[in-house]
Design a protein around this motif. Structure first.
Motif, short mmCIF file in Angstrom:
data_model
loop_
_atom_site.label_atom_id
_atom_site.label_comp_id
_atom_site.label_asym_id
_atom_site.label_seq_id
_atom_site.Cartn_x
_atom_site.Cartn_y
_atom_site.Cartn_z
N GLN A 37 0.84 -1.18 0.00
CA GLN A 37 0.00 0.00 0.00
C GLN A 37 0.88 1.24 0.00
OE1 GLN A 37 -2.29 0.98 3.62
NE2 GLN A 37 -4.14 0.81 2.36
N ILE A 52 -7.23 2.23 4.38
CA ILE A 52 -7.36 2.25 2.92
C ILE A 52 -7.02 3.66 2.44
CG2 ILE A 52 -9.03 0.37 2.75
CD1 ILE A 52 -11.26 2.44 2.57
N ASP A 108 -5.87 2.12 -2.92
CA ASP A 108 -6.96 1.14 -2.94
C ASP A 108 -8.14 1.59 -3.78
OD1 ASP A 108 -5.71 -0.67 -0.92
OD2 ASP A 108 -5.87 1.16 0.29
N SER A 324 -4.65 -4.49 -4.95
CA SER A 324 -4.75 -4.28 -3.51
C SER A 324 -5.01 -5.65 -2.86
CB SER A 324 -5.90 -3.32 -3.22
OG SER A 324 -6.13 -3.19 -1.84
N ARG A 328 -8.04 -5.19 2.08
CA ARG A 328 -8.18 -3.77 1.73
C ARG A 328 -9.31 -3.57 0.73
NH1 ARG A 328 -2.21 -3.30 0.13
NH2 ARG A 328 -3.01 -1.72 -1.32
N LYS A 329 -9.47 -4.48 -0.20
CA LYS A 329 -10.55 -4.36 -1.18
C LYS A 329 -11.92 -4.48 -0.51
CE LYS A 329 -8.59 -7.29 -4.16
NZ LYS A 329 -8.25 -8.06 -5.38
#
Length: 445
Positions: A37, A52, A108, A324, A328-329
């Motif tokens: 990230q 995120i 993200d 991602s 996180r998604k």
């Protein structure tokens, strides 16, 4: 613009596109998920939450509105923290995003423009979203017209957010004093006739032109081509040098250089507010700021037609990065649900962008605003005649930069429209051939 600066601009544009292409090419075939990230700052009170990152191209007032919405999301629950990272416009965001794939470090959620998202789709970097919908939050949460623009072969890849069409704005004081009707012109022919009627007219002691054109965005000209039954392409087959497209550009050339009642403006909003020009075509997203800045009453109307309507949709939407991580998604999807429900009415109400969700379309506050200021309702009503950009403009990244060169040649230097468009078609052919195989594999039926 001189020939030297045009060549340099084309060189820089080509270099940027090539670099972005290499970066995106590198991510195809990479393992889905588990990309790092992008770095950032997490306030201490959110340290234990799933973080995120939203990359946003909005600036100034719109950036403040979006931050307020995200602050509301962060306060509404205790599991997810969303951090916004801002970029000064879509080109800057696009360049950074393309480069991020080369180092396997991505945000993200990204606000991608109505054309740029298609390139990331072709590079297979966008998360397919249809499978995330469920009985509690389905596709019917979004305006079907806009949702369809982000859907390819039945799969949603790009969700509507800051969507718009251009409107025709006119200074009511100038129109009344010059004896023009209190409405927008029905056709481009009528617009030109009104321009001739306005010749030698002065507003607040200074000469005024009928229309200010922008050379910073070809979005408006895309619509004009349709009004003259032209276009950029039919599928991936170019139509830039068709008779109809040439006729659309010849109209602009003659209005500027023969009639001398239109001109290439450095800032159409500033010129309109200052009374330098009687009319402009600008986004529905500009309506709120124009209302605050103008010291006179102005009207908003549908864009003029000629042989057909010529209204392009534009703006941006939201895309989830495929690389991602799964966690996180899923957290990003929770944010999307918040944006579509609570956030969307606040966004449309405070920015002027079109309502794109069921919650915003049904918002009593938005309905009351539209009743008080009918220009907002005109923007919504015009959507019925709008269409998304031609395929070549969406999938061939170089199209926009090439068309900006064409418009500057014609608007600023009185170049021959036919020759300028023919040259653009020749210059774009290698890019079309590069994109065509993948477009046919992933998109064309």
């Amino acid at each position: 613009m001189t020939g030297t600066s045009l060549s340099r601009r084309r060189l820089l544009t080509g270099a940027t596109a090539a670099a972005a292409g290499l970066a995106l090419a590198g991510c195809v075939g990479r393992k889905e998920g588990d990309y790092a990230q992008v770095s950032g700052q997490v306030p201490a009170q959110f340290a234990r939450r799933e973080r995120i990152v939203l990359w946003s191209a909005f600036t100034a007032h719109n950036a403040t509105v979006l931050q307020s919405i995200i602050d509301g999301f962060n306060a509404s629950q205790q599991d997810i923290f969303c951090e916004i990272q801002l970029f000064p416009g879509y080109p800057a965001l696009d360049s950074k995003l393309a480069a991020s794939f080369a180092v396997a470090q991505v945000p993200d959620l990204v606000t991608l423009s109505d054309v740029n998202w298609n390139r990331y789709f072709l590079a297979e970097t966008l998360e397919p979203l249809s499978g995330y919908f469920d009985a509690g939050f389905g596709p019917d949460a979004f305006h079907p017209r806009f949702l369809a623009e982000g859907t390819v072969r039945g799969q949603v890849h790009w969700l509507p957010w800051a969507r718009s069409t251009p409107l025709f704005y006119y200074n009511k004081e100038i129109f009344a004093a010059a004896g023009l009707p209190d409405r927008g012109p029905k056709t481009f022919t009528e617009l030109r006739e009104w321009g001739r009627q306005l010749k030698n007219f002065k507003y607040r002691g200074s000469p005024v032109k009928m229309r200010g054109y922008t050379g910073k965005d070809d979005w408006y000209f895309q619509g004009s081509t349709w009004a003259f039954n032209g276009g950029y392409s039919d599928g991936m087959t170019p139509r830039l040098d068709s008779e109809q497209t040439v006729r659309a550009l010849e109209f602009d050339r003659a209005f500027i250089h023969d009639d001398r009642m239109a001109y290439l403006s450095g800032d159409i909003n500033a010129d309109f507010v200052a009374g330098v020009t009687a009319t402009i075509c600008n986004s529905t997203g500009a309506l709120t700021s124009l209302l605050k800045a103008a010291k006179f009453e102005f009207g908003a109307a549908f864009l003029p037609e000629q042989d057909a309507p010529g209204v392009p949709t534009g703006g941006s939407g939201l895309a989830v990065m495929r690389n991602s991580t799964k966690a996180r998604k899923q957290a990003t999807w929770e944010l999307i649900k918040y944006l579509a429900g609570t956030g969307a009415p606040e966004w449309s109400l405070n920015t002027g962008y079109l309502p794109v969700t069921t919650s915003s379309l049904n918002s009593s506050e938005i309905k009351e605003r539209n009743a008080a200021t009918p220009a907002y309702q005109i923007a919504q009503d015009q959507l019925g005649r709008a269409r998304q950009a031609d395929v070549m403009r969406r999938y061939v990244n170089e199209t926009i930069s090439e068309m900006l060169i064409v418009l500057e040649k014609v608007y600023a230097s009185d170049a021959d429209p036919r020759e300028a468009l023919r040259e653009a078609a020749r210059n774009l052919d290698p890019a079309i051939q590069r994109v065509l195989p993948k477009y046919q594999r992933l998109v064309a039926s």
